[in-house]
Design a protein around this motif. Structure first.
Motif, short mmCIF file in Angstrom:
data_model
loop_
_atom_site.label_atom_id
_atom_site.label_comp_id
_atom_site.label_asym_id
_atom_site.label_seq_id
_atom_site.Cartn_x
_atom_site.Cartn_y
_atom_site.Cartn_z
N SER A 169 1.63 9.91 18.99
CA SER A 169 3.04 9.06 18.31
C SER A 169 2.84 9.67 17.03
CB SER A 169 2.84 7.50 18.70
OG SER A 169 1.64 7.19 17.79
N GLN A 216 0.02 7.99 14.82
CA GLN A 216 -1.05 8.58 15.19
C GLN A 216 -1.20 10.07 14.41
OE1 GLN A 216 -0.94 8.29 19.33
NE2 GLN A 216 -2.98 7.06 19.35
N ASP A 218 8.11 4.15 11.91
CA ASP A 218 9.08 2.63 12.27
C ASP A 218 8.27 1.54 11.59
OD1 ASP A 218 11.25 2.55 13.89
OD2 ASP A 218 9.93 3.43 15.64
N VAL A 219 9.01 0.55 11.14
CA VAL A 219 8.62 -0.50 10.12
C VAL A 219 7.08 -0.86 10.59
CG1 VAL A 219 9.32 -2.59 9.40
CG2 VAL A 219 10.89 -1.22 10.45
N SER A 220 6.99 -1.27 11.87
CA SER A 220 5.83 -1.93 12.42
C SER A 220 4.57 -0.88 12.32
CB SER A 220 5.85 -2.53 13.84
OG SER A 220 5.87 -1.34 14.84
N ILE A 221 4.91 0.53 12.37
CA ILE A 221 3.85 1.28 12.19
C ILE A 221 3.48 1.64 10.80
CG2 ILE A 221 3.24 3.76 12.93
CD1 ILE A 221 3.75 1.89 15.23
N ALA A 231 3.33 -0.25 8.18
CA ALA A 231 2.21 -1.32 7.87
C ALA A 231 0.95 -0.96 8.18
CB ALA A 231 2.46 -2.70 8.25
N GLN A 232 0.89 -0.32 9.54
CA GLN A 232 -0.59 0.14 9.82
C GLN A 232 -1.01 1.18 9.01
OE1 GLN A 232 -0.28 1.44 13.85
NE2 GLN A 232 0.40 -0.47 14.67
N ASN A 236 -2.07 -0.07 5.33
CA ASN A 236 -3.29 -0.58 5.33
C ASN A 236 -4.29 0.39 5.37
OD1 ASN A 236 -2.32 -3.20 5.17
ND2 ASN A 236 -2.34 -3.75 7.40
N GLU A 274 -5.21 2.15 2.21
CA GLU A 274 -5.64 0.90 1.26
C GLU A 274 -7.14 0.90 1.63
OE1 GLU A 274 -2.62 -1.81 -0.77
OE2 GLU A 274 -3.02 -2.32 1.39
N ARG A 293 -2.72 -7.73 1.63
CA ARG A 293 -2.80 -6.87 2.78
C ARG A 293 -1.30 -7.19 3.73
NH1 ARG A 293 -6.44 -3.75 4.91
NH2 ARG A 293 -6.62 -3.23 7.07
N LEU A 294 -1.04 -6.05 4.37
CA LEU A 294 0.16 -6.14 5.19
C LEU A 294 -0.07 -6.60 6.50
CD1 LEU A 294 2.02 -2.68 4.24
CD2 LEU A 294 2.53 -5.17 3.47
N VAL A 320 0.27 -6.40 10.43
CA VAL A 320 0.64 -5.38 11.31
C VAL A 320 0.98 -6.07 12.61
CG1 VAL A 320 -0.59 -3.57 9.72
CG2 VAL A 320 -1.76 -4.53 11.83
#
Lengths: 345, 334
Positions: free
Chosen positions: A161, A164, A191-194, A196-197, A200, A203, B273-274, B276
């Motif tokens: 995806s 990934q 996408d928005v939810s991805i 954030a992954q 993070n 970081e 931290r976001l 998820v």
């Protein structure tokens, strides 16, 4: 530029990246696209510098020019004390492992015919002499670091995806233990939810490996999350550079103010009585920039001086640099709460 | 004009399936919603959640095969759009239902002038003469804020910037005074300052023209600023539906709640931290027999894997398709 005791890892001075325009029968040089026009900035070790601006403002070109993916027109870029412009191609190649890049489109930046393992191993093949088993061990280590399952090492990019695939691109950028990574819109295609992954993950990796990022993005809210300091670009120039909290709470340049006020907030109550500064018109072409301040054609507070003299990029408060004639003691404000209707359609 | 009860568009139990080489993809699963005159309905969801496919199926814009509309009713002005012939549908599309597409770069034909493309629906649907259509086209360009409209009519799309092309797309969609305008991510491809211009323009036009708008987007910020009601889509289903203030103040579905928390803001507190949402959106190989969000849901329990939750009204105008009750933190009564 800043009086921090620590020396900057990346020092950019007067960087210009002009692309010549050739026209006519004899392909004569008739002008230049001034994609990046005289920018200076420092990036300190282990920090994230956000570089924001609208499309076409030169932020990606700046990122690429900084790590010498282009031959720069003028200025200097020092990384870890080495002036890249002075290096011949062999010594530049030896510098490459220190600086890496993560690209915007994980679909286009991964070779569809190479397996994940060979994509991640490619920089190792190019720059290090490892045995194939050592190399594979390193690939597995990297896949673990970015949260990819080792079992997928022999799969191909199309089997993953978007999020990934971006992890594969990140693993490749990390392969040579770089110090400095240019992240060119790494989350724009996700996408928005991805998103954030991936943010993070970036970081976490920064903490784990002490990485320094130049984070290029047009997403002002995500930059507020990830960056320590933020530079705002408009038409090839940096108009404002400030520590994150200062920039978001007290933007001084009228363009920064307009940009921040244009970001819609996910809160219907505050959004109702929020005043947006709506800029008129479009960004001028970088081949034909206005005289004086680059922003004068759209600026709500522009006066005659702005159309004649290009404002100097100067430090207004400690760490906050702004290029505007009206910023300083006699600040003219375009603030959302002060002056009323600036431009309307 | 709006009187609570009347609806301009009423969609019931719409189901769209794509036949592909790998089998069926159930892109839209029993979607029902309505649209009242003059209101702006926001549709939020990630890519692949079925938001565009829903809107395209209801006005017959999907090629069949591979798309197959397997059920449902779409009532528009007393007509069932799924059961009328192609000619009648064509008379409605572009005339009484306007459509704005996401990408202004590719949805204008590069080899025709802006004027020609604007006049086409006017001559086709409204039967205007060439001169009258040209006059109206210039008015429309003026309405969407393009300077010097008469001259710009003979320009080609490449002579316009992205924001201006989107304005032209809006002008074309508005050409025949539609009752319903479907805007599919109209600002996604644009920069924030241009997006602010377009949103401002749409708010203004809405007041002037009093049409109902369906605004599809994945950006919760945009929705917060313009919508009256919002539907949240996930896995080809509507998982939550509420008035905009209610949705942001009192989100019910775990997906909506997570979505609101993953988006960082430019003001207010900044978390270290976001948050998820782990995992990936589902691939819909068969009609849902369990909750489509359960694999990524931190509250999922047994019932979520056995049954697909139906939409449950929890307060007037607010419904949610979930077995879990955020107020108590417990499953809802069966």
């Amino acid at each position: 530029m800043s009086d921090t005791a620590q020396a900057p890892l990346v020092q950019v001075r007067g960087l210009k990246m002009h692309f010549p325009i050739h026209a006519g029968l004899f392909r004569r040089h008739v002008g230049d696209i001034k994609a990046v026009d005289d920018i200076s900035l420092d990036i300190f070790e282990s920090e994230t510098l956000g570089l924001v601006g609208e499309s076409g403002c030169g932020k990606s070109t700046a990122g690429r020019a900084i790590i010498s993916l282009y031959t720069i027109t003028d200025g200097s870029v020092e990384i870890d004390g080495v002036d890249l412009a002075q290096l011949d191609s062999n010594s530049l190649r030896a510098m490459r492992p220190k600086m890496q890049m993560i690209f915007q489109d994980p679909q286009a930046s991964l070779n569809p015919r190479m397996s994940v393992a060979s994509i991640i191993a490619e920089p190792l093949v190019e720059h290090m002499s490892l045995s194939s088993s050592e190399r594979l061990a390193r690939v597995y280590e990297l896949m673990d670091a970015v949260g990819l399952n080792r079992a997928f090492a022999e799969r191909f990019p199309h089997e993953f995806s978007g999020g990934q695939r971006q992890r594969i691109g990140i693993a490749r950028a990390l392969a040579l233990n770089p110090k400095f990574i240019v992240c060119d819109e790494p989350i724009a295609a996700l996408d928005v939810s991805i998103q954030a992954q991936v943010v993070n993950l970036l970081e976490d990796l920064q903490k784990q490996f002490g990485l320094t990022y130049l984070f290029i993005s047009h997403d002002l809210s995500m930059v507020r999350h990830i960056a320590d300091r933020v530079a705002v670009m408009y038409l090839g120039k940096i108009v404002e550079l400030a520590p994150r909290d200062t920039l978001y709470s007290q933007p001084l340049h009228p363009y920064t103010q307009a940009l921040l006020s244009a970001v819609p907030e996910p809160d219907p109550v505050s959004e109702k009585d929020r005043r947006h500064i709506i800029l008129k018109g479009d960004v001028p072409s970088p081949a034909n920039t206005p005289t004086g301040c680059n922003f004068c054609t759209r600026c709500p507070i522009a006066e005659d001086i702005c159309r004649q003299i290009d404002p100097e990029f100067r430090e207004i408060t400690p760490g906050q640099f702004v290029a505007c004639h009206f910023v300083g003691e006699t600040t003219k404000s375009t603030g959302e709460n002060t002056t009323g209707t600036i431009a309307q359609h | 004009m709006s009187d609570g009860a009347a609806t301009v568009l009423d969609v019931k139990d719409l189901r769209t399936v794509f036949q592909t080489g790998q089998g069926e993809i159930h892109a839209v699963n029993s979607v029902s919603f309505d649209l009242k005159p003059g209101e702006l309905l926001g549709v939020v969801g990630e890519s692949g959640s079925g938001k565009s496919v829903t809107m395209m199926s209801l006005i017959g814009l999907l090629p069949s095969p591979p798309a197959d509309i397997q059920g449902g009713h779409v009532n528009f002005d007393g007509l069932d759009l799924l059961n009328i012939d192609e000619d009648d549908l064509r008379a409605i599309r572009g005339a009484r239902i306007g459509f704005i597409f996401q990408d202004p770069m590719t949805s204008l034909n590069p080899v025709f002038t802006i004027g020609f493309q604007l006049m086409e629906p006017l001559r086709m649907h409204m039967g205007l003469s060439k001169a009258a259509a040209r006059k109206r086209a210039a008015e429309l360009l003026d309405l969407v804020g393009i300077a010097d409209p008469h001259k710009r009519l003979s320009d080609y799309p490449h002579q316009f910037s992205g924001g201006m092309r989107q304005r032209v797309m809006i002008a074309i969609a508005l050409a025949c005074d539609p009752k319903v305008l479907i805007a599919d991510e109209p600002t996604t491809a644009l920069d924030v300052t241009i997006q602010a211009q377009i949103i401002d323009l749409m708010k203004d036009l809405r007041r002037k023209l009093d049409m109902a708008i369906v605004w599809i987007t994945h950006d919760l910020g945009v929705i917060a600023g313009i919508a009256d009601r919002v539907i949240v889509m996930y896995g080809g289903q509507i998982v939550e539906h509420a008035p905009v203030e209610e949705l942001f103040a009192n989100p019910q579905h775990p997906y909506t709640r997570a979505l609101l928390q993953t988006v960082p803001s430019i003001r207010g507190g900044r978390s270290d931290r976001l948050r998820v949402i782990d995992g990936q959106p589902p691939i819909l190989l068969e009609a849902p027999s369990q909750c489509s969000f359960q694999a990524r849901c931190s509250h999922a329990f047994d019932r979520c894997r056995r049954h697909d939750p139906a939409r449950l009204t929890i307060s007037p105008g607010h419904d949610v398709a979930c077995f879990w009750d955020p107020a108590t933190g417990e499953p809802r009564d069966e």
